[in-house]
Design an enzyme around this catalytic site. Structure first.
Site, PDB file in Angstrom:
ATOM      1  N   CYS A  12     -31.344  45.547 -67.150  1.00  0.00           N
ATOM      2  CA  CYS A  12     -31.348  45.393 -65.689  1.00  0.00           C
ATOM      3  C   CYS A  12     -29.991  44.898 -65.209  1.00  0.00           C
ATOM      4  O   CYS A  12     -29.089  44.608 -65.994  1.00  0.00           O
ATOM      5  CB  CYS A  12     -32.438  44.421 -65.241  1.00  0.00           C
ATOM      6  SG  CYS A  12     -32.106  42.695 -65.679  1.00  0.00           S
ATOM      7  N   CYS A  15     -28.419  41.717 -66.594  1.00  0.00           N
ATOM      8  CA  CYS A  15     -27.689  41.810 -67.864  1.00  0.00           C
ATOM      9  C   CYS A  15     -26.198  42.064 -67.607  1.00  0.00           C
ATOM     10  O   CYS A  15     -25.343  41.570 -68.352  1.00  0.00           O
ATOM     11  CB  CYS A  15     -28.235  42.947 -68.712  1.00  0.00           C
ATOM     12  SG  CYS A  15     -29.993  42.849 -69.084  1.00  0.00           S
ATOM     13  N   ASP A 426       1.613  63.122 -43.091  1.00  0.00           N
ATOM     14  CA  ASP A 426       3.014  63.528 -43.223  1.00  0.00           C
ATOM     15  C   ASP A 426       3.108  64.998 -42.811  1.00  0.00           C
ATOM     16  O   ASP A 426       2.146  65.756 -42.941  1.00  0.00           O
ATOM     17  CB  ASP A 426       3.438  63.345 -44.685  1.00  0.00           C
ATOM     18  CG  ASP A 426       4.880  63.749 -44.912  1.00  0.00           C
ATOM     19  OD1 ASP A 426       5.735  63.345 -44.116  1.00  0.00           O
ATOM     20  OD2 ASP A 426       5.133  64.484 -45.884  1.00  0.00           O
ATOM     21  N   ASP A 624       2.406  63.501 -49.659  1.00  0.00           N
ATOM     22  CA  ASP A 624       2.599  64.184 -50.940  1.00  0.00           C
ATOM     23  C   ASP A 624       2.556  63.248 -52.139  1.00  0.00           C
ATOM     24  O   ASP A 624       2.661  63.679 -53.265  1.00  0.00           O
ATOM     25  CB  ASP A 624       3.899  64.989 -50.937  1.00  0.00           C
ATOM     26  CG  ASP A 624       5.141  64.113 -50.780  1.00  0.00           C
ATOM     27  OD1 ASP A 624       5.026  62.883 -50.958  1.00  0.00           O
ATOM     28  OD2 ASP A 624       6.215  64.657 -50.476  1.00  0.00           O
ATOM     29  N   ASP A 628       5.967  59.499 -49.991  1.00  0.00           N
ATOM     30  CA  ASP A 628       5.099  58.698 -49.135  1.00  0.00           C
ATOM     31  C   ASP A 628       4.390  57.582 -49.897  1.00  0.00           C
ATOM     32  O   ASP A 628       3.461  56.972 -49.372  1.00  0.00           O
ATOM     33  CB  ASP A 628       4.047  59.603 -48.480  1.00  0.00           C
ATOM     34  CG  ASP A 628       4.685  60.714 -47.668  1.00  0.00           C
ATOM     35  OD1 ASP A 628       5.625  60.425 -46.907  1.00  0.00           O
ATOM     36  OD2 ASP A 628       4.267  61.868 -47.810  1.00  0.00           O
TER      37      ASP A 628
END
Length: 738
Positions: A12, A15, A426, A624, A628
Site C-alpha cells: 500500500c 509502504c 520563439d 528550440d 532558448d
C-alpha cells in the site's frame, strides 16, 4: 550513479513512505523514489545495491536488482501473472467457504452458539476457517507481523486485525460461550473469510488493470528488433542488436524496423516515424538523411551507417524519459503521500475509539456491536485507493503523451501545464520552419555575385540560422569562398572579419548604427521587405554600406491554426524574437498572436519570462531548447521543440518531437485530462474514506438501526482500488481535439 530495484512485497501507499525514508537515511544516498504502480525503487547515490537491499530487509521488504529492460519486463510479467493467478485461487478458496456461510446466515434464525452441538459445529467450522485464512490470507498476516516488528503499520495491519479479531471472538464464543450473554454469542467466521476472499479478488483485479498502464513503454520497447543485418568483411550477417557498434554498416530491407540511429549511405525509402513524432505520414529518406531506431522502413532498401547504438538511441532515451516522468510526483501527489503515511495509525485509533464508544454507550449485546463496528472500520479504511490515485493517472498520462510525440520529463510539469495562462513562443524554428532561405541580393557596389561571396565567406564561421541560408545559396551558385581573418561574432548583432584588405561588418540595423554605418539610402527597400516578413542582413566594407541580403524563414503551415486553438483554450500567446520590429510584426499578423516583442537578445528572454511571471498566472515557454534554454528553464513549463532524434534537451519540462505548435496544444489538453483524472481519483478515494469510516463506525445506527457489515466493507475496500486503476485507464482513450 542510478540504481533501480524491483520491490517484491509493497502492499500500500504507507509502504512507499517507509521505504523512501529508510533508504534516504543510508549514507551516500541522494534521492530515493518508489514507483508504487510498477513496484520499483529508483535510487540516486553511490551506496551499493546489496546494502540497500539489506536495509530494506531489516524493515520487512524484499527487493532485487533491476536488470535490462527486456529481462525486467519478462520477469515482472511472469511475476504479475503468477501473483494474479495466486490471488484468484486464494480468493476462490476463501469465498468457497465464505459464501455458503453467509447464505446460511440468511436462512438460519441466528448464527450463534447456544448448545453443545452448536459448539461442535462451529468449532469445526472455525478450524476450517483458520486453515483457509492461513492459505488465502497468510500474506496479510506476515506483512502485518513484519510491520509490527518494525514499529509501523500498513494495509496488512488493518486486514489482519479486523479478520483476526473476528476469528478470535468467534472462537471465544465457541470455546467459552458461558462468558458472554446469550444474545452476544454471534459467530463471525463468514466475515473473516469473506473479507480475505474479497480483498484478494480486488488485488487480482488491480493487478490485471495495472498491466495496461505501461502499454506505451511496452509498445516502444517492442519496436526494437532483436537483431540487425550488419555488413562485416563484405558479408551480410544477422547479429544480436546489443552487438551492433557505431560505424557498422547495416542493411535495412523493405518492411523491416530500423535497429539503431543511423545515416543513409545508399538507397531511398519512405520511413514511418509515427512512433517518434505522432505523424502518420511516412517521410522520404535519401542519402545523407538520418533515420531513427524503431522506425519502420516501408518501401525501398537502405544501406545505413550506425551513429547511435544501445542506450544512446533516440528510442532508448525516449523510453528512459518516459520512465523517469512516470516515476516522478506532482505536488498534488505529495499531499496524498502525507495522508497515506499517517492513515493506518489514525484508522487503528478510530477503530479503538469506536469500540470504546459502543462498549459504554451501545445497546445490548454490546460486545457483538463493538466487534462488528471496530472490525468494519479497520476493513473499510484501506489507503490503497488513495496511494494509487495519482501515480496511476500519471503513468497512463505520460505514456499517452509519448504516443502523440510529447515527452514529459517530470510529473509536476503535467500538473502545471493544465493551468497555463500565457504561452511565450520563439519565432524562428517554432512559428517558422527554422530553415531560412535567401530571397534577394541588393549590391550597392560591385556585383551581386561578389556581395554574396563576401557574405557567405564570413558566414561560414557563424552558427546563426540565417548564416546557413546564405552559405547554401553560395554553394548552389558554385561560388568560390574566400579566406576570412580576425572573425568575430557579436551575439544578437552580427559578425565581423577581414577578407583581403577589406574590414567587413555584417548584421542587423542596430549593428550598423552602433558602428556608425549609414543605411538611410536603402530604408525604403528595407521597409517593403520587412513588411513581408523578410529579414535584411546589412553588409559594410571599410565603414561603408555596400549592400544587403534579405532572408525569409517560411511560416509553418499549421502555426496559425495551432495558435488559434491555444487561444480558444483561453491561453494568451506572446511571440518573442530577436528579429527586427517590422519582420516580427509581419509574422505576428500572419499567425495571429495576441502580442509580440521584437529585438529580444537570447540572454534577455528569461528576464521577459520572469517579468510576466511577476504579473501572475502560469507562464509557459516554447522554443528550440538551445538558444532558448534560460527562458525554458525560467518558465513554469518549458516546451522544447525537438527534431525526432535530438531529444535530450535538459532545460525543458516537455520535449515536443514533432515540429509543430499543435504538440503544445496536445500536451496542454492531455495535462488537463490527466489532472482531471487525478482529481476524480483523489475525490473518489477521499469520499470513500470520509463517508465509509463514519458509516462503518455506526453513525447511521441511531437514526436507521442499520450497521454496515464487515463483509460489505471488505468488498467496498477491495473494489475501491480497482475502480481507481480503471478510471486511470480511461486516459488511454484520450484523443487531442486536432
Amino acid at each position: 550513479m542510478k540504481t533501480t530495484l524491483i520491490l517484491e512485497n509493497v502492499s500500500c501507499a504507507g509502504c512507499v513512505k517507509k521505504i523512501e525514508t529508510c533508504v534516504s537515511k543510508i549514507p551516500n544516498i541522494e534521492q530515493a523514489e518508489v514507483n508504487f504502480p510498477q513496484r520499483k525503487l529508483y535510487i540516486s547515490g553511490t551506496a551499493s545495491a546489496e546494502l540497500i537491499i539489506k536495509e530494506l530487509e531489516s524493515i520487512g521488504y524484499q527487493a532485487r536488482p533491476s536488470q535490462s529492460d527486456a529481462e525486467d519486463r519478462i520477469k515482472q510479467k511472469e511475476a504479475q501473472q503468477a501473483r494474479y493467478r495466486q490471488r484468484l485461487i486464494q480468493a476462490a478458496v476463501a469465498l468457497a467457504l465464505g459464501i455458503p456461510l453467509m447464505l446460511s446466515g440468511f436462512f438460519m434464525e441466528d448464527m450463534s452458539v447456544q448448545t453443545p452441538n452448536d459448539q461442535i459445529l462451529w468449532g469445526v467450522t472455525g478450524l476450517i476457517t483458520l486453515a483457509i485464512m492461513f492459505f488465502s490470507g497468510r500474506h496479510f498476516f506476515s506483512g502485518a507481523f513484519t510491520a509490527l516488528r518494525n514499529a509501523s503499520s500498513t494495509m496488512d495491519t488493518l486486514i489482519s486485525i479486523g479478520t483476526g479479531s473476528a476469528w478470535l471472538f468467534s472462537m471465544l464464543v465457541v470455546l467459552m460461550p458461558h462468558l458472554l450473554p446469550a444474545d452476544a454469542r454471534h459467530i463471525y467466521f463468514e466475515a473473516a473469510v469473506m473479507i480475505i476472499g474479497l480483498v484478494n479478488l480486488g488485488q487480482a483485479m488491480e493487478l490485471r488493470a495495472r498491466t495496461r498502464t505501461s502499454d506505451a513503454v511496452e509498445r516502444l520497447l517492442d519496436l526494437q528488433p532483436k537483431t540487425a543485418r550488419v555488413i562485416r568483411n563484405e558479408k551480410e550477417q544477422d547479429i544480436p542488436l546489443e552487438l551492433v557498434q557505431v560505424d557498422d554498416h547495416i542493411r535495412i530491407r523493405p518492411g523491416e524496423q530500423i535497429p539503431v540511429d543511423a545515416r543513409v549511405l545508399e538507397g531511398q525509402s519512405y520511413i514511418d516515424e509515427s512512433m517518434l513524432t505522432g505523424e502518420p505520414v511516412a517521410v522520404n529518406k535519401k542519402i545523407g538523411d538520418t533515420v531513427s531506431g524503431g522506425t519502420f522502413n516501408k518501401s525501398g532498401s537502405l544501406l545505413v551507417t550506425a551513429e547511435r547504438v544501445g542506450s544512446e538511441t533516440a528510442l532508448s532515451r525516449i523510453v528512459e524519459m518516459i520512465k523517469q516522468a512516470q516515476n516522478s510526483k506532482p505536488d498534488i501527489a505529495r499531499l496524498a503521500d502525507k495522508i497515506s503515511s499517517i492513515f493506518v495509525p489514525a484508522v487503528i485509533l478510530i477503530s479503538i475509539a469506536t469500540a470504546i464508544i459502543w462498549y459504554f454507550f451501545g445497546p445490548e449485546p454490546k460486545i457483538a456491536y463493538m466487534l462488528v463496528t471496530a472490525t468494519t472500520v479497520l476493513i473499510i479504511a484501506c489507503p490503497c485507493a488513495l496511494g494509487l490515485a495519482t501515480p496511476m493517472s500519471v503513468m497512463v498520462g505520460v505514456g499517452k503523451a509519448a504516443e502523440h510525440g510529447v515527452l514529459i520529463r517530470n510529473a509536476q510539469a503535467l500538473q502545471s501545464a493544465a493551468g497555463i495562462t500565457t504561452l511565450i513562443i520563439d519565432k524562428t524554428g517554432t512559428v517558422t520552419e527554422g530553415a531560412p532561405k535567401l530571397t534577394s541580393i541588393i549590391a550597392l557596389q560591385g556585383s551581386e555575385e561578389h556581395l554574396l561571396t563576401l557574405a557567405a565567406s564570413l558566414e561560414t564561421l557563424s552558427e546563426h540560422p540565417l548564416a546557413e541560408a546564405i552559405v547554401d545559396a553560395a554553394k548552389k551558385a558554385q561560388l568560390k569562398l574566400l579566406p576570412v581573418k580576425q572573425f568575430n561574432s557579436v551575439t544578437g548583432r552580427g559578425v565581423t572579419g577581414k577578407i583581403g584588405v577589406e574590414t567587413l561588418l555584417m548584421g542587423n540595423l542596430a549593428f550598423m548604427q552602433e558602428n556608425g554605418i549609414d543605411s538611410q539610402q536603402v530604408s525604403d527597400q528595407i521597409t517593403k521587405l520587412t513588411a513581408n516578413a523578410h529579414t535584411p542582413v546589412y553588409i559594410a566594407a571599410n565603414d561603408q554600406l555596400i549592400g544587403f541580403i534579405s532572408v525569409a524563414d517560411p511560416i509553418r503551415h499549421d502555426s496559425a491554426a495551432a495558435i488559434k486553438r491555444l487561444q480558444k483554450a483561453g491561453i494568451k500567446v506572446i511571440m518573442l524574437t530577436g528579429d527586427n520590429q517590422q519582420t516580427a510584426a509581419a509574422v505576428a499578423q500572419q499567425v495571429g498572436v495576441d502580442e509580440f516583442i521584437a529585438g529580444v537578445m537570447p540572454a534577455d528572454k528569461a528576464s521577459k519570462v520572469k517579468l510576466l511571471q511577476q504579473q501572475g498566472g502560469i507562464i509557459a515557454m516554447a522554443g528550440d531548447g538551445i538558444n532558448d534554454a534560460p527562458a525554458l528553464a525560467q518558465a513554469d513549463v518549458g516546451f522544447a521543440i525537438g527534431n525526432g532524434t535530438d531529444i535530450a534537451i535538459e532545460s525543458a519540462d516537455m520535449v515536443l518531437i514533432r515540429n509543430s505548435l499543435h504538440s503544445v496544444a496536445d500536451a496542454i489538453e492531455l495535462s488537463k485530462a490527466t489532472l482531471k483524472n487525478i482529481h476524480q481519483n483523489l475525490f473518489g478515494a477521499f469520499l470513500y474514506n470520509s463517508l465509509g469510516i463514519p458509516i462503518a463506525a455506526g453513525i447511521l445506527f441511531p437514526f436507521t438501526g442499520i450497521l454496515l457489515s464487515p463483509i460489505i466493507a471488505g468488498a467496498a475496500m477491495a473494489f475501491s482500488s480497482a475502480t481507481v486503476v480503471g478510471n486511470a485507464n480511461r486516459l488511454r482513450l484520450f484523443k487531442p481535439s486536432a
